[in-house]
Design an enzyme around this catalytic site. Structure first.
Site, short mmCIF file in Angstrom:
data_model
loop_
_atom_site.label_atom_id
_atom_site.label_comp_id
_atom_site.label_asym_id
_atom_site.label_seq_id
_atom_site.Cartn_x
_atom_site.Cartn_y
_atom_site.Cartn_z
N GLU A 145 10.33 -8.59 -3.10
CA GLU A 145 10.90 -7.32 -2.62
C GLU A 145 10.26 -7.05 -1.27
OE1 GLU A 145 13.25 -5.67 -4.10
OE2 GLU A 145 13.30 -6.83 -5.94
N GLU A 191 11.38 -3.37 11.50
CA GLU A 191 10.97 -2.31 10.57
C GLU A 191 9.85 -1.49 11.24
OE1 GLU A 191 8.81 -3.46 6.98
OE2 GLU A 191 10.17 -2.17 5.84
N CYS A 228 10.10 1.42 1.91
CA CYS A 228 10.93 0.27 2.25
C CYS A 228 12.39 0.67 2.36
CB CYS A 228 10.75 -0.83 1.21
SG CYS A 228 11.09 -0.28 -0.46
N TRP A 272 0.80 -1.23 0.00
CA TRP A 272 0.00 0.00 0.00
C TRP A 272 0.83 1.28 0.00
CZ3 TRP A 272 1.87 2.13 4.34
CH2 TRP A 272 2.19 1.30 5.41
P1 NAD Z 1 1.77 -7.11 3.05
O1 NAD Z 1 2.77 -8.19 2.99
O2 NAD Z 1 0.84 -7.06 4.19
O3 NAD Z 1 0.84 -7.13 1.74
C1 NAD Z 1 1.38 -7.04 0.44
C2 NAD Z 1 0.39 -7.62 -0.55
O4 NAD Z 1 0.28 -9.02 -0.34
C3 NAD Z 1 -1.03 -7.07 -0.44
O5 NAD Z 1 -1.53 -6.86 -1.72
C4 NAD Z 1 -1.78 -8.18 0.25
O6 NAD Z 1 -3.16 -8.22 -0.03
C5 NAD Z 1 -1.09 -9.40 -0.32
N1 NAD Z 1 -1.21 -10.63 0.46
C6 NAD Z 1 -1.46 -10.77 1.78
N2 NAD Z 1 -1.45 -12.06 2.11
C7 NAD Z 1 -1.20 -12.78 0.98
C8 NAD Z 1 -1.05 -14.16 0.68
N3 NAD Z 1 -1.16 -15.09 1.63
N4 NAD Z 1 -0.78 -14.52 -0.58
C9 NAD Z 1 -0.64 -13.59 -1.56
N5 NAD Z 1 -0.77 -12.25 -1.32
C10 NAD Z 1 -1.04 -11.86 -0.07
O7 NAD Z 1 2.62 -5.76 2.92
P2 NAD Z 1 2.10 -4.26 3.07
O8 NAD Z 1 1.79 -4.02 4.52
O9 NAD Z 1 1.06 -3.99 2.06
O10 NAD Z 1 3.39 -3.41 2.65
C11 NAD Z 1 4.37 -2.97 3.54
C12 NAD Z 1 5.62 -3.81 3.43
O11 NAD Z 1 6.08 -3.81 2.09
C13 NAD Z 1 6.78 -3.28 4.26
O12 NAD Z 1 7.41 -4.34 4.92
C14 NAD Z 1 7.71 -2.68 3.21
O13 NAD Z 1 9.06 -2.64 3.59
C15 NAD Z 1 7.48 -3.59 2.08
N6 NAD Z 1 7.90 -2.97 0.81
C16 NAD Z 1 9.02 -3.43 0.21
C17 NAD Z 1 9.48 -2.82 -0.97
C18 NAD Z 1 10.74 -3.28 -1.66
O14 NAD Z 1 10.97 -2.87 -2.79
N7 NAD Z 1 11.59 -4.09 -1.03
C19 NAD Z 1 8.76 -1.76 -1.51
C20 NAD Z 1 7.60 -1.33 -0.86
C21 NAD Z 1 7.18 -1.95 0.30
#
Ligand code: NAD
Length: 504
Positions: A244, A376, A278, A148
């Protein structure tokens, strides 16, 4: 109700409300696609994909360049949509637009070069006279699952190289921020993207799981925990993944650093997007002789920042916390640090509602026993730790399960680059932070628990392809020593040659 809302509330089944976190109001409801609905999207995408692949790079690039034009013409609408569902400031949303425009340009221009057939030298005694080529074939359907915090950049921009490689894409945006993805779909339709080639699967984790099941490759961006679940599910179908994940990026400030620039950078790269990046500065290590001066400048900078609901360009610097549980986490990290002896130099409290704000916060006197230095935080906090020397700083920087990015600050760039090599992270930037994201030719990916694989660079598009090696015999002698009845003679002769060459 807007057109966008109207189109997202139709259809049977469960829906998820979308909140404006800066105002604390519900602005839309989107459907949760179940497994059958995702399979239906995949069936249509599979039918559309071969023609898209056959259309070639120029035709695909033309669609993306038209999309770039659409984005520029509809910039304010895109910024409004991003801000409304994330609580970002105008400038934070504008940054997404700029990165997206550059991404379209980069991949439209470079995809053909990265995916051109490659000639490989057949340097082996067994392949003398053979011509070897490697070609790249799109995998078919790429599932992109996004978080998000950057609904345009960290979700859609990973679709761009997948599309340029000739794949169909199913984008599963975060349930917290699906409206940007729906607007992206409108953008692509208006730009001539063939029907069914790009689909948005709104929904929650169950929808994400279904996207994993139907995909030939999964590009996931999100938390480390969900990344592990995605990899486990993809293993059932042997589907390759790129992950990622989270980060805890350290900033190392050497005694000889330009302190004004370093302090400004800590404030900017720690608080950009309210710290929900991130690759934001999540922890700072400062050499003892300059620690107090660094903190003074940092706090001065932070004191001048305005937080609140964005009202167009230049209105506020710090926006809201997008995801509801995030504010509890930020608060818990700050309280844990205070309980263990850290000092709050500025901030340290929630901001006024009804929106979800946490004041930009600087903590000092922190240690690695505190959650704010190990987990984090993903919020507007900057914990600063005094270290004896850079050796301690490097040791502390590496004392983490994460290894996404890092930065080193010193006027001696050569020394900074030497230090960079000792930091365990996928990218280390000397005298800057984060901007490597826009160096599209270089890989961006995490070490340790921060990820598997990378985006950008050659691998950023080749990963969306299957490779095929084509080897041709350029001459076909009748008495081929590779075959019976000469093979036994060839094998003995080759054995003698190999022993002569390699046994010396
Ligand atoms: P999240 O892991 O909660 O959700 C990410 C996505 O995965 C959402 O679309 C969610 O609906 C989906 N999801 C949830 N459970 C799933 C499952 N079992 N199977 C498949 N999909 C599933 O992450 P978030 O809270 O949306 O994002 C924040 C995190 O993202 C932070 O840890 C941040 O560091 C990381 N992030 C990393 C990068 C990078 O490039 N390394 C970039 C942006 C954000």
């Amino acid at each position: 109700m807007t057109d966008l809302q109207a189109s997202t509330t139709t259809g049977p089944g469960r829906t998820i409300p979308v909140e404006d976190p800066a105002r604390g109001t519900i602005i839309a409801d989107v459907p949760v696609l179940d497994s059958a609905a995702v399979h239906a999207l995949a069936t249509r995408a599979r039918m559309a994909q071969p023609a898209w692949s056959a259309a070639g790079f120029d035709a695909r690039g033309a669609v993306l360049l038209r999309a770039r034009k659409w984005l520029m013409r509809n910039g304010d609408r895109m910024i409004d949509t991003i801000s409304s569902e994330t609580g970002k400031t105008y400038e934070d949303a504008q940054l997404e637009l700029s990165v997206a425009a550059e991404s379209f340009t980069f991949w439209a221009k470079h995809a053909a070069k990265y995916l051109a057939d490659e000639r490989v030298a057949a340097r082996s005694l067994l392949t003398v006279g053979k011509r070897v080529r490697v070609r790249y074939e799109p995998v078919g359907i790429v599932g992109v699952i996004g978080p998000w915090n950057y609904p345009l950049v960290n979700a859609f921009c990973d679709c761009v190289p997948a599309l340029m490689a000739g794949n169909a894409v199913i984008l599963k945006p975060s349930e917290v921020t699906p409206l940007t993805a729906l607007l992206v779909q409108e953008m692509l339709e208006a730009s001539g993207m063939p029907a069914d080639l790009f689909a948005v699967a709104t929904g929650d984790g169950s929808t994400g799981g279904a996207v994993v099941d139907v995909s030939d490759y999964v590009m996931f961006t999100g938390s480390t925990r969900t990344g592990q679940a995605v990899m486990e599910r993809a293993a059932k179908t042997l589907t390759p993944v790129s992950l990622e994940l989270g980060g805890k990026d350290p900033m190392i400030v050497c005694a000889d650093a330009d302190l004004e620039r370093a302090a400004n950078a800590a404030a900017y790269y720690g608080l950009l997007n309210a710290g929900q990046v991130c690759i934001s500065v999540e922890r700072v290590y400062v050499e003892a002789p300059v620690h107090d001066e660094f903190v003074r400048r940092l706090v001065d900078n932070v004191r001048g920042l305005r937080q609140g609901v964005g009202a167009g360009p230049g209105s506020v610097e710090i926006g809201a916390l997008t995801f509801a549980p995030q504010i509890e986490l930020v608060e818990a990290h700050v309280q844990d640090a205070i309980a263990q002896g850290a000092e709050v130099q500025i901030g340290g409290r929630r901001g006024p509602g009804p929106g979800r704000f946490y004041e930009p916060t600087v903590l000092t006197g922190v240690t690695h026993e505190m959650r704010c230095m190990r987990e984090e935080t993903f919020g507007p906090t900057i914990p600063v730790m005094k270290v004896d020397d850079v050796e301690e700083a490097v040791r502390m920087a590496n004392d983490s399960v994460y290894g996404l990015q890092a930065s080193v600050w010193t006027k001696d760039v050569a020394r900074g680059e030497q230090l960079a090599r000792r930091v365990e992270a996928g990218a280390v930037i000397v005298n800057d932070a984060m901007t490597n994201y826009a160096a599209f030719g270089a890989p961006m990916g995490g070490w340790k628990s921060s990820g598997v694989g990378s985006r950008h660079g050659a691998n950023g598009i080749r990963k969306y392809c299957k490779t095929q090696t084509i080897m041709s015999a350029r001459f076909s002698p009748k008495k081929d020593p590779n075959m019976f009845p000469y093979a036994a003679w060839r094998s003995r002769a080759l054995g003698r040659v190999v022993r002569f060459i390699y046994g010396r």
